[in-house]
Design a protein around this motif. Structure first.
Motif, PDB file in Angstrom:
ATOM      1  N   THR A 141       0.821  -1.205   0.000  1.00  0.00           N
ATOM      2  CA  THR A 141       0.000   0.000   0.000  1.00  0.00           C
ATOM      3  C   THR A 141       0.858   1.258   0.000  1.00  0.00           C
ATOM      4  O   THR A 141       0.566   2.237  -0.706  1.00  0.00           O
ATOM      5  CB  THR A 141      -0.924  -0.016   1.231  1.00  0.00           C
ATOM      6  OG1 THR A 141      -1.716  -1.210   1.220  1.00  0.00           O
ATOM      7  CG2 THR A 141      -1.837   1.193   1.232  1.00  0.00           C
ATOM      8  N   LEU A 142       1.936   1.247   0.786  1.00  0.00           N
ATOM      9  CA  LEU A 142       2.816   2.419   0.832  1.00  0.00           C
ATOM     10  C   LEU A 142       3.473   2.668  -0.527  1.00  0.00           C
ATOM     11  O   LEU A 142       3.516   3.801  -1.018  1.00  0.00           O
ATOM     12  CB  LEU A 142       3.885   2.215   1.911  1.00  0.00           C
ATOM     13  CG  LEU A 142       3.399   2.281   3.368  1.00  0.00           C
ATOM     14  CD1 LEU A 142       4.538   1.922   4.315  1.00  0.00           C
ATOM     15  CD2 LEU A 142       2.852   3.666   3.691  1.00  0.00           C
ATOM     16  N   PHE A 143       3.997   1.627  -1.153  1.00  0.00           N
ATOM     17  CA  PHE A 143       4.655   1.796  -2.440  1.00  0.00           C
ATOM     18  C   PHE A 143       3.669   2.211  -3.528  1.00  0.00           C
ATOM     19  O   PHE A 143       4.003   3.003  -4.417  1.00  0.00           O
ATOM     20  CB  PHE A 143       5.367   0.502  -2.845  1.00  0.00           C
ATOM     21  CG  PHE A 143       6.570   0.195  -2.010  1.00  0.00           C
ATOM     22  CD1 PHE A 143       7.357   1.214  -1.497  1.00  0.00           C
ATOM     23  CD2 PHE A 143       6.931  -1.115  -1.732  1.00  0.00           C
ATOM     24  CE1 PHE A 143       8.478   0.940  -0.718  1.00  0.00           C
ATOM     25  CE2 PHE A 143       8.038  -1.401  -0.960  1.00  0.00           C
ATOM     26  CZ  PHE A 143       8.813  -0.368  -0.447  1.00  0.00           C
ATOM     27  N   SER A 145       0.951   4.005  -3.106  1.00  0.00           N
ATOM     28  CA  SER A 145       0.604   5.411  -2.920  1.00  0.00           C
ATOM     29  C   SER A 145       1.770   6.337  -3.244  1.00  0.00           C
ATOM     30  O   SER A 145       1.581   7.521  -3.536  1.00  0.00           O
ATOM     31  CB  SER A 145       0.152   5.645  -1.469  1.00  0.00           C
ATOM     32  OG  SER A 145       1.193   5.313  -0.560  1.00  0.00           O
ATOM     33  N   ALA A 146       3.010   5.788  -3.225  1.00  0.00           N
ATOM     34  CA  ALA A 146       4.171   6.617  -3.500  1.00  0.00           C
ATOM     35  C   ALA A 146       4.480   6.733  -4.987  1.00  0.00           C
ATOM     36  O   ALA A 146       5.109   7.691  -5.423  1.00  0.00           O
ATOM     37  CB  ALA A 146       5.400   6.053  -2.775  1.00  0.00           C
ATOM     38  N   ASP A 147       4.035   5.767  -5.813  1.00  0.00           N
ATOM     39  CA  ASP A 147       4.376   5.778  -7.226  1.00  0.00           C
ATOM     40  C   ASP A 147       3.174   5.287  -8.027  1.00  0.00           C
ATOM     41  O   ASP A 147       2.673   4.167  -7.809  1.00  0.00           O
ATOM     42  CB  ASP A 147       5.593   4.883  -7.488  1.00  0.00           C
ATOM     43  CG  ASP A 147       6.089   5.005  -8.914  1.00  0.00           C
ATOM     44  OD1 ASP A 147       6.872   5.914  -9.193  1.00  0.00           O
ATOM     45  OD2 ASP A 147       5.660   4.180  -9.764  1.00  0.00           O
TER      46      ASP A 147
END
Length: 477
Positions: A141-143, A145-147
């Motif tokens: 989820t973090l990755f 939302s980051a790219d």
């Protein structure tokens, strides 16, 4: 089971092969644990079944895909049970179905036994899996939302799961679980269908057995002789005396010749059951009479295919016509195999017939019948013939490359239904066939224009407007 629930709910494509491979591996390991060795014919059936499952990944048309799926299931069942005789081939091809209940009971007993012996390891595996899933969700989820590019990649690779289709996913999970257990159970403890013996019928004396077949051979010879006369110049005279149009004459004969081929195979099977078999002279008589009958029937097959060719030239190719022509061609292959069995022995005949059927289904799917239908009709229209746009616009996406060659407005009228259907589909990569992807690319580059009511008056069959209506205008496919 997990792959079935995740992948099969979105449609058919490469996902069938993805699901089948681990099921086949599970059956392989179960067979090896039970002491079974991999035999050449087992490998032939297994590889053939997996090759047939490539058809859904290539073709969009549902009818060759359905034939390939059924044939793949039959070959997979033969790989698990083995086959040598006719009962082994016929019953072994559906032998996987009775193993579903036994496989479920076998799997449940195995899980209970393993759980009782390894409770500590089960808890360790459960904890490890839970931690891995949590880490994947959090960091994924973090990755994402980051790219944005990674988010698109993750979205295309991850199956679309929603609450609304949960019952369907549960059903697919159960179906995949029962199917994999049935395959493994059959591999570990196959039913030996080859043990069923069919006793031959009471042998007849030579005159009683051979006389009806000799009369039948003479009838075939007279019919074939008349066909040769027609081909050598009497065709116009036959049409003049019968009052039939060329297409009517061709169509009238094909179906009768198709049934004649089927009935001849039945006659051969019954004749072999009651054939005299006491002396070497009896075997020579059987081979001679039935060999002549097979050769004459092959000429009938060629005549039937020629008549279908004339009919296609007159009215174009359809799904029904290409299907029955393919069946007639396969029946001719079966006759050749029977002739070979009469010379070299019939030990491999059941397997050879099944291989010919599987190869036929695979070839039928690979050549793209919808694409061939569209290509033949487009070529026929280019040569000045009529074209039935109302029929062609009901073909699958496999026909788009050929229909794309039509001039406007015929092109847009032939492609409007496919373009609308593709616009409504949103299948992931594993549920999208190569034919659908290719059609989507073509229509994205050159979309079909909206022709409105013009399509209802374009491409109607001129022969129907002149008062001749095809009897087989209804196509069950």
């Amino acid at each position: 089971a997990l792959l079935s629930a995740l992948l099969l709910g979105d449609g058919l494509g490469l996902n069938l092969l993805i699901v089948a491979v681990p099921a086949a591996l599970g059956a392989f390991f179960a067979a090896r644990s039970a002491g079974r060795r991999l035999r050449p014919w087992t490998a032939v059936w297994a590889l053939g079944g997996l090759m047939l499952l490539a058809v859904p990944a290539l073709r969009d048309a549902g009818w060759p895909v359905f034939l390939a799926m059924v044939s793949a299931l039959a070959l997979g069942s033969l790989a698990l049970h083995g086959s040598r005789s006719w009962p082994g081939v016929l019953l072994g091809s559906v032998g996987l179905l009775p193993s579903v209940a036994g496989g479920a009971r076998w799997g449940w007993r195995g899980v209970r036994a393993r759980a009782d012996d390894s409770r500590g390891r089960v808890r360790t595996v459960a904890r490890t899996t839970a931690v891995a899933v949590v880490l994947l969700i959090v960091f994924g989820t973090l990755f994402a939302s980051a790219d944005a590019a990674f988010a698109d990649l993750l979205g295309s690779l991850t199956p679309d799961m929603s609450i609304g289709d949960s019952p369907w996913r549960v059903f697919l999970f159960v179906l995949g679980l029962l199917g994999a257990l049935a395959a493994a159970y059959s591999a570990a403890a196959p039913v030996r269908w080859d043990g069923i013996t069919v006793r031959p019928g009471k042998a007849r004396n030579r005159a009683e057995w051979a006389l009806p077949l000799i009369v039948l051979n003479l009838l075939f010879a007279v019919f074939i002789g008349l066909q040769l006369v027609v081909l050598l110049g009497g065709y116009d005279k036959v049409l003049e005396e019968t009052g039939l149009k060329p297409a009517e004459y061709a169509r009238q004969g094909f179906w009768q010749l198709l049934w004649a081929t089927v009935l001849t195979l039945l006659v051969i099977a019954l004749a072999l059951r009651w054939a005299p078999r006491g002396k070497a002279g009896d075997r020579t008589l059987v081979r001679s009479v039935l060999g002549v009958l097979c050769v004459l029937t092959l000429v009938v097959v060629a005549s039937a295919l020629r008549r279908m060719d004339l009919y296609v030239d007159a009215f174009g190719l359809t799904r029904l016509r290409i299907s029955v022509a393919a069946v007639e061609l396969w029946l001719g292959v079966v006759l050749v195999l029977i002739l070979a069995a009469g010379v070299f022995g019939a030990r491999l005949l059941p397997r050879a017939v099944m291989v010919s059927a599987a190869v036929g289904v695979l070839a039928f799917g690979l050549v793209s019948p919808d694409g061939l239908i569209a290509e033949q009709n487009v070529q026929r229209h280019g040569n000045g013939g009529t074209i039935d746009i109302e029929y062609l616009d009901g073909l699958s996406a496999d026909a788009v490359p050929a229909l794309n060659e039509l001039p406007e407005p015929l092109r847009s009228c032939a492609l409007e239904n496919v373009q609308r259907d593709l616009g409504l589909r949103d299948a992931p990569w594993y549920a999208t066939s190569w034919g659908e992807a290719r059609a989507r690319n073509i229509l994205e580059e050159h979309p079909a224009a909206n022709q409105g009511d013009r399509c209802y008056d374009l491409g109607r069959d001129a022969d129907e407007r002149d008062g001749y209506e095809e009897e087989d205008s209804y196509d069950p496919y």
